[in-house]
Design an enzyme around this catalytic site. Sequence first.
Site, PDB file in Angstrom:
ATOM      1  N   GLN A 126       0.847  -1.207   0.000  1.00 22.05           N
ATOM      2  CA  GLN A 126       0.000   0.000   0.000  1.00 22.05           C
ATOM      3  C   GLN A 126       0.872   1.244   0.000  1.00 22.05           C
ATOM      4  OE1 GLN A 126      -3.485  -0.614   3.029  1.00 22.05           O
ATOM      5  NE2 GLN A 126      -1.848  -1.992   3.643  1.00 22.05           N
ATOM      6  N   ASN A 127       2.173   1.062   0.154  1.00 22.63           N
ATOM      7  CA  ASN A 127       3.063   2.217   0.308  1.00 22.63           C
ATOM      8  C   ASN A 127       3.370   2.869  -1.034  1.00 22.63           C
ATOM      9  OD1 ASN A 127       3.029   1.405   2.906  1.00 22.63           O
ATOM     10  ND2 ASN A 127       5.089   0.568   2.937  1.00 22.63           N
ATOM     11  N   VAL A 128       3.490   4.180  -0.984  1.00 20.26           N
ATOM     12  CA  VAL A 128       3.768   4.942  -2.203  1.00 20.26           C
ATOM     13  C   VAL A 128       5.210   5.456  -2.197  1.00 20.26           C
ATOM     14  CG1 VAL A 128       1.340   5.634  -2.413  1.00 20.26           C
ATOM     15  CG2 VAL A 128       2.921   7.143  -1.199  1.00 20.26           C
ATOM     16  N   HIS A 141      -1.602   1.483  -4.109  1.00 20.06           N
ATOM     17  CA  HIS A 141      -2.022   2.881  -3.901  1.00 20.06           C
ATOM     18  C   HIS A 141      -1.156   3.861  -4.692  1.00 20.06           C
ATOM     19  CE1 HIS A 141      -4.151   1.799   0.171  1.00 20.06           C
ATOM     20  NE2 HIS A 141      -4.882   1.487  -0.883  1.00 20.06           N
ATOM     21  N   CYS A 161      -0.970  14.062 -15.319  1.00 20.26           N
ATOM     22  CA  CYS A 161      -1.497  15.317 -15.840  1.00 20.26           C
ATOM     23  C   CYS A 161      -3.021  15.318 -15.687  1.00 20.26           C
ATOM     24  CB  CYS A 161      -1.097  15.468 -17.315  1.00 20.26           C
ATOM     25  SG  CYS A 161      -1.888  16.872 -18.097  1.00 20.26           S
ATOM     26  N   THR A 204       0.570  -3.079   8.636  1.00 15.57           N
ATOM     27  CA  THR A 204      -0.603  -2.302   8.207  1.00 15.57           C
ATOM     28  C   THR A 204      -1.665  -2.358   9.300  1.00 15.57           C
ATOM     29  OG1 THR A 204      -2.379  -2.051   6.583  1.00 15.57           O
ATOM     30  CG2 THR A 204      -1.509  -4.285   6.863  1.00 15.57           C
ATOM     31  N   SER A 205      -2.375  -1.224   9.479  1.00 17.80           N
ATOM     32  CA  SER A 205      -3.435  -1.190  10.482  1.00 17.80           C
ATOM     33  C   SER A 205      -4.666  -1.962   9.996  1.00 17.80           C
ATOM     34  CB  SER A 205      -3.814   0.259  10.793  1.00 17.80           C
ATOM     35  OG  SER A 205      -4.156   0.934   9.600  1.00 17.80           O
ATOM     36  N   GLU A 241       1.633  -3.730  16.945  1.00 21.91           N
ATOM     37  CA  GLU A 241       0.413  -3.616  17.746  1.00 21.91           C
ATOM     38  C   GLU A 241      -0.635  -4.570  17.186  1.00 21.91           C
ATOM     39  OE1 GLU A 241      -0.964   0.406  17.258  1.00 21.91           O
ATOM     40  OE2 GLU A 241       0.716   1.259  18.365  1.00 21.91           O
TER      41      GLU A 241
HETATM   42  C1  BJW Z   1       4.772  -1.515  12.434  1.00 18.95           C
HETATM   43  C2  BJW Z   1       5.999  -0.936  12.708  1.00 18.95           C
HETATM   44  C3  BJW Z   1       7.113  -1.760  12.597  1.00 18.95           C
HETATM   45  C4  BJW Z   1       4.530   0.601  12.925  1.00 18.95           C
HETATM   46  N1  BJW Z   1       6.959  -3.038  12.243  1.00 18.95           N
HETATM   47  N2  BJW Z   1       4.637  -2.794  12.107  1.00 18.95           N
HETATM   48  C5  BJW Z   1     -15.887  -0.285   2.703  1.00 18.95           C
HETATM   49  C6  BJW Z   1     -16.293   0.064   3.964  1.00 18.95           C
HETATM   50  C7  BJW Z   1     -15.999   1.332   4.467  1.00 18.95           C
HETATM   51  C8  BJW Z   1     -15.309   2.278   3.725  1.00 18.95           C
HETATM   52  C9  BJW Z   1     -14.895   1.906   2.461  1.00 18.95           C
HETATM   53  C10 BJW Z   1     -15.193   0.663   1.953  1.00 18.95           C
HETATM   54  N3  BJW Z   1     -14.669   0.584   0.718  1.00 18.95           N
HETATM   55  C11 BJW Z   1     -14.051   1.753   0.432  1.00 18.95           C
HETATM   56  C12 BJW Z   1     -14.186   2.579   1.481  1.00 18.95           C
HETATM   57  C13 BJW Z   1     -13.661   3.953   1.584  1.00 18.95           C
HETATM   58  C14 BJW Z   1     -12.160   4.022   1.827  1.00 18.95           C
HETATM   59  C15 BJW Z   1     -11.809   3.396   3.180  1.00 18.95           C
HETATM   60  O1  BJW Z   1     -11.296   2.308   3.273  1.00 18.95           O
HETATM   61  N4  BJW Z   1     -12.036   4.109   4.253  1.00 18.95           N
HETATM   62  C16 BJW Z   1     -11.671   3.595   5.572  1.00 18.95           C
HETATM   63  C17 BJW Z   1     -10.784   4.615   6.292  1.00 18.95           C
HETATM   64  C18 BJW Z   1     -12.899   3.221   6.315  1.00 18.95           C
HETATM   65  N5  BJW Z   1     -11.407   3.391   0.753  1.00 18.95           N
HETATM   66  C19 BJW Z   1     -11.214   3.994  -0.412  1.00 18.95           C
HETATM   67  O2  BJW Z   1     -11.722   5.077  -0.643  1.00 18.95           O
HETATM   68  C20 BJW Z   1     -10.380   3.281  -1.452  1.00 18.95           C
HETATM   69  N6  BJW Z   1     -11.080   3.295  -2.698  1.00 18.95           N
HETATM   70  C21 BJW Z   1     -12.047   2.422  -2.990  1.00 18.95           C
HETATM   71  O3  BJW Z   1     -12.279   1.459  -2.291  1.00 18.95           O
HETATM   72  O4  BJW Z   1     -12.720   2.722  -4.142  1.00 18.95           O
HETATM   73  C22 BJW Z   1     -14.006   2.157  -4.331  1.00 18.95           C
HETATM   74  C23 BJW Z   1     -14.984   2.740  -3.313  1.00 18.95           C
HETATM   75  C24 BJW Z   1     -14.906   4.069  -2.927  1.00 18.95           C
HETATM   76  C25 BJW Z   1     -15.803   4.591  -1.989  1.00 18.95           C
HETATM   77  C26 BJW Z   1     -16.756   3.769  -1.391  1.00 18.95           C
HETATM   78  C27 BJW Z   1     -16.813   2.425  -1.771  1.00 18.95           C
HETATM   79  C28 BJW Z   1     -15.918   1.905  -2.738  1.00 18.95           C
HETATM   80  C29 BJW Z   1      -9.072   4.022  -1.684  1.00 18.95           C
HETATM   81  C30 BJW Z   1      -8.187   4.022  -0.485  1.00 18.95           C
HETATM   82  C31 BJW Z   1      -6.942   4.862  -0.773  1.00 18.95           C
HETATM   83  C32 BJW Z   1      -6.060   5.005   0.453  1.00 18.95           C
HETATM   84  N7  BJW Z   1      -5.070   5.973   0.167  1.00 18.95           N
HETATM   85  C33 BJW Z   1      -4.030   6.251   1.170  1.00 18.95           C
HETATM   86  C34 BJW Z   1      -3.199   7.443   0.660  1.00 18.95           C
HETATM   87  C35 BJW Z   1      -2.309   7.000  -0.502  1.00 18.95           C
HETATM   88  C36 BJW Z   1      -1.455   8.097  -1.012  1.00 18.95           C
HETATM   89  C37 BJW Z   1      -0.524   8.647   0.040  1.00 18.95           C
HETATM   90  O5  BJW Z   1       0.205   7.922   0.721  1.00 18.95           O
HETATM   91  O6  BJW Z   1      -0.512   9.860   0.180  1.00 18.95           O
HETATM   92  O7  BJW Z   1      -3.212   5.102   1.360  1.00 18.95           O
HETATM   93  S1  BJW Z   1      -4.680   6.564   2.815  1.00 18.95           S
HETATM   94  C38 BJW Z   1      -3.371   5.768   3.668  1.00 18.95           C
HETATM   95  O8  BJW Z   1      -3.872   4.596   4.373  1.00 18.95           O
HETATM   96  C39 BJW Z   1      -2.427   5.236   2.574  1.00 18.95           C
HETATM   97  C40 BJW Z   1      -2.070   3.882   3.113  1.00 18.95           C
HETATM   98  O9  BJW Z   1      -1.602   3.055   2.064  1.00 18.95           O
HETATM   99  C41 BJW Z   1      -3.361   3.422   3.725  1.00 18.95           C
HETATM  100  C42 BJW Z   1      -3.210   2.294   4.707  1.00 18.95           C
HETATM  101  O10 BJW Z   1      -2.451   2.674   5.811  1.00 18.95           O
HETATM  102  P1  BJW Z   1      -1.407   1.656   6.430  1.00 18.95           P
HETATM  103  O11 BJW Z   1      -0.353   1.340   5.464  1.00 18.95           O
HETATM  104  O12 BJW Z   1      -2.124   0.509   7.019  1.00 18.95           O
HETATM  105  O13 BJW Z   1      -0.710   2.561   7.543  1.00 18.95           O
HETATM  106  P2  BJW Z   1      -1.179   2.853   9.034  1.00 18.95           P
HETATM  107  O14 BJW Z   1      -0.435   4.043   9.506  1.00 18.95           O
HETATM  108  O15 BJW Z   1      -2.661   2.894   9.147  1.00 18.95           O
HETATM  109  O16 BJW Z   1      -0.681   1.586   9.858  1.00 18.95           O
HETATM  110  C43 BJW Z   1       0.689   1.353  10.111  1.00 18.95           C
HETATM  111  C44 BJW Z   1       0.791   0.077  10.900  1.00 18.95           C
HETATM  112  O17 BJW Z   1       2.167  -0.243  11.034  1.00 18.95           O
HETATM  113  C45 BJW Z   1       0.209   0.173  12.324  1.00 18.95           C
HETATM  114  O18 BJW Z   1      -0.657  -0.933  12.513  1.00 18.95           O
HETATM  115  C46 BJW Z   1       1.440   0.078  13.225  1.00 18.95           C
HETATM  116  O19 BJW Z   1       1.167  -0.613  14.425  1.00 18.95           O
HETATM  117  C47 BJW Z   1       2.391  -0.711  12.356  1.00 18.95           C
HETATM  118  N8  BJW Z   1       3.819  -0.519  12.622  1.00 18.95           N
HETATM  119  N9  BJW Z   1       5.797   0.394  13.054  1.00 18.95           N
HETATM  120  C48 BJW Z   1       5.698  -3.515  12.031  1.00 18.95           C
HETATM  121  N10 BJW Z   1       8.364  -1.284  12.849  1.00 18.95           N
END
Ligand code: BJW
Length: 242
Positions: A100-102, A118, A126, A187-188, A214
């Site tokens: 998921q990382n960019v 992602h 563009c 990932t969370s 966690e």
């Molecule tokens: C360690 C550590 C160490 C720390 N060792 N571990 C169904 C139900 C409800 C909502 C939705 C649904 N379907 C879609 C949605 C809406 C939405 C969504 O999911 N919302 C939720 C918040 C509820 N999803 C979308 O909109 C997606 N699109 C989609 O599904 O399109 C169709 C659709 C749309 C609308 C409705 C229905 C369908 C698109 C999601 C795009 C996410 N984009 C981002 C930004 C990307 C660009 C950027 O980086 O700027 O992606 S948001 C951000 O979160 C980024 C990440 O990839 C993503 C996930 O985060 P990640 O990687 O899990 O990071 P953290 O910080 O959350 O967790 C880090 C973890 O590491 C923690 O657990 C720590 O404990 C751990 N950790 N150190 C091991 N050393």
Amino acid sequence: MVFSQKMIERFRGVSRLVVITGAGISAESGVPTFRGSDGLWRRYRAEDLATPQAFQGNPRLVWEWYDWRRRLISGKKPNAGHMAIAAMEHLFEEFLLITQNVDGLHRRAGSTKLVEIHGNLWRVRCMGEGKVFPNNEVPLKEIPPRCECEALLRPDVVWFGESLSEKDLADSHMALRECECLMVVGTSAVVQPVASFPTIARNGGAFIVEINVEPTPISGWVDQSILGKSGEILPQLLESMK
Ligand code: BJW
């Protein structure tokens, strides 16, 4: 770290492995996560800035956030966790890394069998013509940056409410349905659709291992939840796979 015998045996017999990573894998490189106890990009929340509406309303602010992140990431290196995953792709007949990382750190570690689901913040798109191209300028000379055609450029990443690439989704779903083992790292597990990927693998009978500092929403039902840093656990796991 002593891994359970059951887990080591499962890995030994496996020919199809999928790994999912999130921001936690890059934490030990010094890249902040979005959520979790050490999370948040300073005063910014991903949910506020990583949206098409935020970009439409204030492209300068959104680009300032990305420029700041690009500057920060450009000074960081892949860590032992990224390197271990890059090595794993050579140990299994079928392998896919879904990140998921960019930040591009997996590619810099040498991973080649990967889907950046992602997007990648070292590419821009563009807003006029939809053309995508690499952009490694740090810092950006102009904020917000513009294309030669004068239209605004945006980061080639997936924001909330936007669809993911159909090809990336199809490739991921196929690998998840067919894998024998899935590793979910740093990932969370709250952002859809990736948050549902472990369920797809489980329905196909895969053995699921989670590595996180966690507990997460999937920790209660995965086969093995390992609490610890991915940069420490993954190299040891790699050794146990050889
Ligand atoms: C360690 C550590 C160490 C720390 N060792 N571990 C169904 C139900 C409800 C909502 C939705 C649904 N379907 C879609 C949605 C809406 C939405 C969504 O999911 N919302 C939720 C918040 C509820 N999803 C979308 O909109 C997606 N699109 C989609 O599904 O399109 C169709 C659709 C749309 C609308 C409705 C229905 C369908 C698109 C999601 C795009 C996410 N984009 C981002 C930004 C990307 C660009 C950027 O980086 O700027 O992606 S948001 C951000 O979160 C980024 C990440 O990839 C993503 C996930 O985060 P990640 O990687 O899990 O990071 P953290 O910080 O959350 O967790 C880090 C973890 O590491 C923690 O657990 C720590 O404990 C751990 N950790 N150190 C091991 N050393």
